[in-house]
Design an enzyme around this catalytic site. Structure first.
Site, mmCIF file in Angstrom:
data_model
loop_
_atom_site.group_PDB
_atom_site.id
_atom_site.type_symbol
_atom_site.label_atom_id
_atom_site.label_comp_id
_atom_site.label_asym_id
_atom_site.label_seq_id
_atom_site.Cartn_x
_atom_site.Cartn_y
_atom_site.Cartn_z
ATOM 1 N N LYS A 235 -3.371 -5.135 4.931
ATOM 2 C CA LYS A 235 -2.155 -4.727 5.663
ATOM 3 C C LYS A 235 -1.869 -3.235 5.450
ATOM 4 O O LYS A 235 -1.621 -2.496 6.390
ATOM 5 C CB LYS A 235 -0.956 -5.543 5.171
ATOM 6 C CG LYS A 235 0.385 -4.957 5.578
ATOM 7 C CD LYS A 235 1.560 -5.719 5.005
ATOM 8 C CE LYS A 235 2.001 -5.317 3.619
ATOM 9 N NZ LYS A 235 2.919 -4.178 3.521
ATOM 10 N N ASN A 236 -1.907 -2.806 4.178
ATOM 11 C CA ASN A 236 -1.495 -1.437 3.886
ATOM 12 C C ASN A 236 -2.517 -0.397 4.325
ATOM 13 O O ASN A 236 -2.197 0.784 4.438
ATOM 14 C CB ASN A 236 -1.155 -1.286 2.402
ATOM 15 C CG ASN A 236 0.164 -1.961 2.068
ATOM 16 O OD1 ASN A 236 0.891 -2.362 2.966
ATOM 17 N ND2 ASN A 236 0.463 -2.100 0.782
ATOM 18 N N ARG B 55 9.549 -0.292 6.931
ATOM 19 C CA ARG B 55 9.548 1.097 6.455
ATOM 20 C C ARG B 55 8.281 1.848 6.847
ATOM 21 O O ARG B 55 8.297 3.048 7.034
ATOM 22 C CB ARG B 55 9.657 1.118 4.934
ATOM 23 C CG ARG B 55 11.015 0.902 4.397
ATOM 24 C CD ARG B 55 11.062 1.295 2.955
ATOM 25 N NE ARG B 55 11.504 2.656 2.768
ATOM 26 C CZ ARG B 55 10.733 3.705 2.673
ATOM 27 N NH1 ARG B 55 9.436 3.589 2.728
ATOM 28 N NH2 ARG B 55 11.240 4.900 2.496
ATOM 29 N N CYS C 19 15.249 -0.449 0.375
ATOM 30 C CA CYS C 19 14.808 -1.822 0.562
ATOM 31 C C CYS C 19 14.904 -2.549 -0.768
ATOM 32 O O CYS C 19 15.336 -1.976 -1.768
ATOM 33 C CB CYS C 19 13.406 -1.876 1.142
ATOM 34 S SG CYS C 19 12.152 -1.347 0.013
ATOM 35 N N ARG D 143 13.783 4.403 -1.571
ATOM 36 C CA ARG D 143 12.448 4.852 -1.163
ATOM 37 C C ARG D 143 12.564 6.100 -0.286
ATOM 38 O O ARG D 143 12.510 6.037 0.936
ATOM 39 C CB ARG D 143 11.712 3.717 -0.455
ATOM 40 C CG ARG D 143 11.513 2.553 -1.402
ATOM 41 C CD ARG D 143 10.735 1.432 -0.812
ATOM 42 N NE ARG D 143 9.369 1.798 -0.498
ATOM 43 C CZ ARG D 143 8.542 0.989 0.160
ATOM 44 N NH1 ARG D 143 8.944 -0.189 0.548
ATOM 45 N NH2 ARG D 143 7.310 1.364 0.414
ATOM 46 N N PRO D 144 12.719 7.268 -0.944
ATOM 47 C CA PRO D 144 12.910 8.498 -0.170
ATOM 48 C C PRO D 144 11.639 8.896 0.582
ATOM 49 O O PRO D 144 10.552 8.398 0.291
ATOM 50 C CB PRO D 144 13.233 9.539 -1.252
ATOM 51 C CG PRO D 144 12.662 8.991 -2.514
ATOM 52 C CD PRO D 144 12.676 7.500 -2.384
ATOM 53 N N ASP E 89 11.214 12.391 1.140
ATOM 54 C CA ASP E 89 11.266 13.850 0.997
ATOM 55 C C ASP E 89 9.865 14.473 0.911
ATOM 56 O O ASP E 89 9.620 15.561 1.441
ATOM 57 C CB ASP E 89 12.094 14.227 -0.243
ATOM 58 C CG ASP E 89 11.587 13.562 -1.513
ATOM 59 O OD1 ASP E 89 11.376 12.331 -1.496
ATOM 60 O OD2 ASP E 89 11.372 14.256 -2.520
ATOM 61 N N LEU E 90 8.921 13.766 0.268
ATOM 62 C CA LEU E 90 7.583 14.358 0.117
ATOM 63 C C LEU E 90 6.848 14.406 1.466
ATOM 64 O O LEU E 90 6.108 15.356 1.748
ATOM 65 C CB LEU E 90 6.760 13.568 -0.908
ATOM 66 C CG LEU E 90 7.309 13.584 -2.342
ATOM 67 C CD1 LEU E 90 6.559 12.580 -3.226
ATOM 68 C CD2 LEU E 90 7.191 14.994 -2.943
ATOM 69 N N ASP F 99 2.002 -3.305 -6.563
ATOM 70 C CA ASP F 99 2.028 -4.447 -5.641
ATOM 71 C C ASP F 99 1.459 -5.723 -6.251
ATOM 72 O O ASP F 99 1.486 -6.778 -5.605
ATOM 73 C CB ASP F 99 1.277 -4.102 -4.338
ATOM 74 C CG ASP F 99 2.021 -3.082 -3.498
ATOM 75 O OD1 ASP F 99 3.206 -2.818 -3.788
ATOM 76 O OD2 ASP F 99 1.413 -2.528 -2.557
ATOM 77 N N ILE G 66 6.279 2.860 -10.869
ATOM 78 C CA ILE G 66 6.282 3.349 -9.488
ATOM 79 C C ILE G 66 7.636 3.077 -8.831
ATOM 80 O O ILE G 66 8.247 3.971 -8.252
ATOM 81 C CB ILE G 66 5.152 2.685 -8.653
ATOM 82 C CG1 ILE G 66 3.793 2.868 -9.334
ATOM 83 C CG2 ILE G 66 5.127 3.252 -7.227
ATOM 84 C CD1 ILE G 66 3.288 4.283 -9.403
ATOM 85 N N ARG H 144 5.271 -11.247 6.101
ATOM 86 C CA ARG H 144 5.060 -9.819 6.394
ATOM 87 C C ARG H 144 3.705 -9.351 5.890
ATOM 88 O O ARG H 144 3.140 -8.406 6.433
ATOM 89 C CB ARG H 144 6.140 -8.974 5.704
ATOM 90 C CG ARG H 144 7.529 -9.226 6.227
ATOM 91 C CD ARG H 144 8.484 -8.266 5.604
ATOM 92 N NE ARG H 144 8.020 -6.896 5.822
ATOM 93 C CZ ARG H 144 8.566 -5.828 5.294
ATOM 94 N NH1 ARG H 144 9.609 -5.951 4.518
ATOM 95 N NH2 ARG H 144 8.088 -4.631 5.541
#
Ligand code: EPZ
Length: 448
Positions: free
Chosen positions: A22-23, A92, A116, A121-122, A124-125, A322, A344, A414
């Site tokens: 999935k990822n 997301r 979430c 979960r920003p 900014d990067l 995960d 993380i 999901r």
């Protein structure tokens, strides 16, 4: 809403093929925005997150034809540049469209993803990386609006993607994808080294991108004018494979996995071996290099009792966050005290309270959880909170005595394709039913 009714205590036996990741698939799908040529993706898992991404791409003018796990995609209309809140809030990973759309269409408007269940979960990067390539970024009405510089193209530069918790996986995917069409050379320092980034780089290279170093902390991308189509097979899902390994270990079973990405699983395998689980590749004799180390066949066997271990989640090649919940569920039944530290997502412990409902002894102190092994777990009604926490609850339920009802299994859908059918095919007893079917049968879904 559906629930799983799980009868615990069944041994597993038989073989499971690991699905496509999935990822990996989500940023690969988003990268089809970089071209108007046809792209075929194979072994794409049939999951709600994938269908949401296809719906988003459809709104952005990328049509798709699906034949099971093979999807043919083609951009036919590049005028729409708005990834709306309605879709982004469901997933997301929609943020993955930002870099490709900006690089190809010159403008991208993507609703800012919210928090979430696994914490803040920003992004900014992601934004810092794209700004380093010359993008002008503003926040308008809750949307990130990004525009290329006046010259009409992003401009290569050196980009540092390290944050307080290491690099960013989807941020690296966004910046690397965008840089393929930038003018000049981009160097990403502190890039994410995850295998899903390597898979994305491999697909982009097959489309004509010039990328070196994917899988290491420094990725170099020489921009090209345009990218073409390709035919690419998604790598197998290391988290799905690790989940099956934990299920086998927690139930004291022996199963076979095929299409298993062992090469991407060194850290979880190291911890499983320390726990006492045997992972034996059966496709090649020991000492003979496999043709494709990402698609192995192996046997997982777990002699009881399991031993306690220490685990710290880290960016790849460290232990993946995960798999934290699934390992915790298994370690509830190990002898002695295990310690899990989450580096993380510091808040990713929603499964602790639910495991405790099943008789687990878990004590959380900040980002660390101490798991004191118990001799048995007992079935109970529990609540799924996020994808991997839910998988952990399913593992605990399979190992427990009695019946467990896992509520809100849409979280599982999901990220795990037909999890209950697959686990039942190797001997588990898991029945999917709606909440109303459940109450007709007189089973308490919500636990009161
Ligand atoms: C990816 O999320 C995965 N999602 C996650 O899997 C996974 O848990 C995560 O990587 C870490 O491995 C997908 O691939 C779709 P990050 P991503 O940006 O890329 C902080 C699952 O269960 N950070 O690598 O969004 C962040 O808060 C999901 O399948 C910033 O500070 O994660 C976190 O602490 C859940 N600023 C750390 O970095 C940013 O701009 C790593 O996050 C971005 C991230």
């Amino acid at each position: 809403m559906d629930v799983f009714v799980i009868e615990g205590g069944r041994k597993l036996s038989g073989s499971l093929r690991v699905n496509g990741s999935k990822n990996a698939a989500l940023p690969l799908l988003a990268a089809t925005l970089l071209t108007d040529a046809p792209v075929t993706l194979r072994d794409v898992p049939e999951l709600s997150d994938i269908f949401n991404m296809l719906r988003l791409l459809g709104e952005l003018g990328v049509e798709n034809e699906r034949d099971g796990t093979t999807i043919r995609l083609q951009g036919v209309d590049e005028t729409e540049v708005h990834a709306r809140y309605d879709i982004v809030r469901t997933m997301r990973a929609s943020i993955c469209v930002l870099g490709p759309m900006l690089a190809r269409r010159g403008t991208a408007r993507v609703s800012m993803p919210g928090g979430c269940a696994i914490g803040q979960r920003p992004v900014d990067l992601h934004l810092r990386g794209l700004e380093a390539l010359g993008a002008r970024i503003e926040l308008e009405g809750g949307d990130i609006v990004a525009r290329v510089p006046q010259s009409g193209r992003l401009i290569g530069d050196t980009v540092f993607l390290g944050g307080p918790f290491g690099s960013t996986v989807l941020g690296t995917a966004n910046v690397m994808s965008a840089a393929t069409l930038a003018e000049g050379t981009t160097v990403i320092e502190c890039a994410a080294c995850e295998p899903e980034i390597v898979d994305l780089a491999d697909m982009l290279i097959s489309m004509g991108a010039r990328i070196r170093g994917a899988g290491s902390p420094r990725i170099t991308i020489e921009g090209v004018e345009s990218l073409g189509g390709t035919d690419h097979t998604v790598i197998p899902d290391r988290i799905e494979a690790g989940t099956y390994m934990c299920a086998a270990a927690a139930t004291g079973s022996t199963i076979e996995l095929t299409n298993c990405p062992l090469d991407a699983m060194m850290s979880p395998i190291d911890r499983l071996e320390a726990i006492g689980v045997h992972i034996d590749p059966t496709d090649y004799p020991r000492g003979v290099a496999a043709d494709n180390p990402m698609r192995r066949t192996c046997t997982i066997s777990a002699p009881e009792p399991l031993r306690s271990v220490q685990i710290t989640t880290q960016p790849h090649p460290g232990f993946p966050t995960d798999l934290q919940a699934q390992f915790m569920a298994m370690l509830c039944l190990a002898q002695g005290n295990s310690v899990i530290t989450e580096k993380i997502f510091p808040e990713r412990f929603l499964h602790v309270a639910e495991l405790t409902r099943m008789g687990a002894q878990v004590h959380r102190h900040g980002t660390t959880a101490v798991i004191s092994g118990v001799s048995k777990l007992t079935g109970a009604p529990v609540m799924a909170s996020d994808l991997r926490a839910s998988a952990g609850l399913v593992i605990a339920a399979m190992a427990a005595e009695g019946t467990t009802v896992v509520n809100r299994v849409y979280h599982i859908d999901r990220g795990y394709e037909k999890l209950e059918e697959r686990l039942c095919s190797v001997g588990a007893s898991i029945t999917r039913m709606s909440e109303s079917e459940l109450s007709e049968q007189g089973v308490n879904a919500l636990g009161g």
